[in-house]
Design an enzyme around this catalytic site. Sequence first.
Site, PDB file in Angstrom:
ATOM      1  N   HIS A  75       0.825  -1.209   0.000  1.00 55.72           N
ATOM      2  CA  HIS A  75       0.000   0.000   0.000  1.00 55.72           C
ATOM      3  C   HIS A  75       0.862   1.264   0.000  1.00 55.72           C
ATOM      4  CE1 HIS A  75      -2.417   3.112   2.279  1.00 55.72           C
ATOM      5  NE2 HIS A  75      -3.116   2.929   1.175  1.00 55.72           N
ATOM      6  N   GLU A  78       2.240   1.821  -3.397  1.00 53.83           N
ATOM      7  CA  GLU A  78       1.211   2.414  -4.272  1.00 53.83           C
ATOM      8  C   GLU A  78       1.259   3.931  -4.172  1.00 53.83           C
ATOM      9  OE1 GLU A  78      -3.048   3.904  -3.727  1.00 53.83           O
ATOM     10  OE2 GLU A  78      -2.954   1.810  -3.068  1.00 53.83           O
ATOM     11  N   GLU A 155      -4.105   8.035   7.349  1.00 57.00           N
ATOM     12  CA  GLU A 155      -5.170   7.288   6.673  1.00 57.00           C
ATOM     13  C   GLU A 155      -5.637   6.120   7.545  1.00 57.00           C
ATOM     14  OE1 GLU A 155      -5.753   4.578   2.609  1.00 57.00           O
ATOM     15  OE2 GLU A 155      -4.045   5.954   2.765  1.00 57.00           O
TER      16      GLU A 155
END
Length: 241
Positions: A75, A78, A155
């Site tokens: 992640h 990314e 996040e």
Amino acid sequence: LLGATLSFLSIQGFALNLPKGITEVTQVEGITEYRLDNGLRVLFAPDASKPTTTVNMTYLVGSRHENYGQTGMAHLLEHMLFKGTPTVPDGAFSQQVARNGGEDNAFTTYDYTAYFQNIAKDRLGLVMELEADRMRNLTLSDAQVAGEINVVLEERHQRVDNNPAALLGERTSALLFLNSPYRRPVIGWEHEIRGLTRSQLLAFYRQWYHPGNAIVVVAGDVNVDEVRPLAERIYGVIPAA
């Protein structure tokens, strides 16, 4: 579209005459797939209902492929794919897409990571060039990695730590899948996210981000005979690994 495409990949099509630079061609239900010499699979799904195209670059790597103690790697990488190359500086990827009237985003799952752009058909070559560039030319600094780790932690705090349902799901998975990589959250455990490094990210990138581990889907108002030379010219020159 992505789900249908992944289902298509398991269907056996029929071989056609192979153009130079292409090792395999199949067709199933209006979708044409080319496998380039470097291993990249390129799928074309025509749909003339709108004068737009979608390009989806999917890498067959997700959180289940992470090394022990490095959850959140897929992640975080990314996020880092938007941090620039020698020719496309930090943030310029999305800026160029938006400047040409398009939109782009990405997401990570347990099994794959996908990047996509929606744009007018006459800008197709632009987004293909941008995506091909970051497949092989990603540059990272320690400062960029440290900054993006903070973004990912925020996040996580918003989507998981402050969400009782998300916390319950995360802990339930950890209990149910004791000996499986699916027990680990895609976003990662906080203490392991904090420990990720630039060298680890680059090693993960070099291991998984290459043509033989990727699928490109070009869908929309596209003509296969026009798009295929673009794919060969832009993606075909990328080294196999």
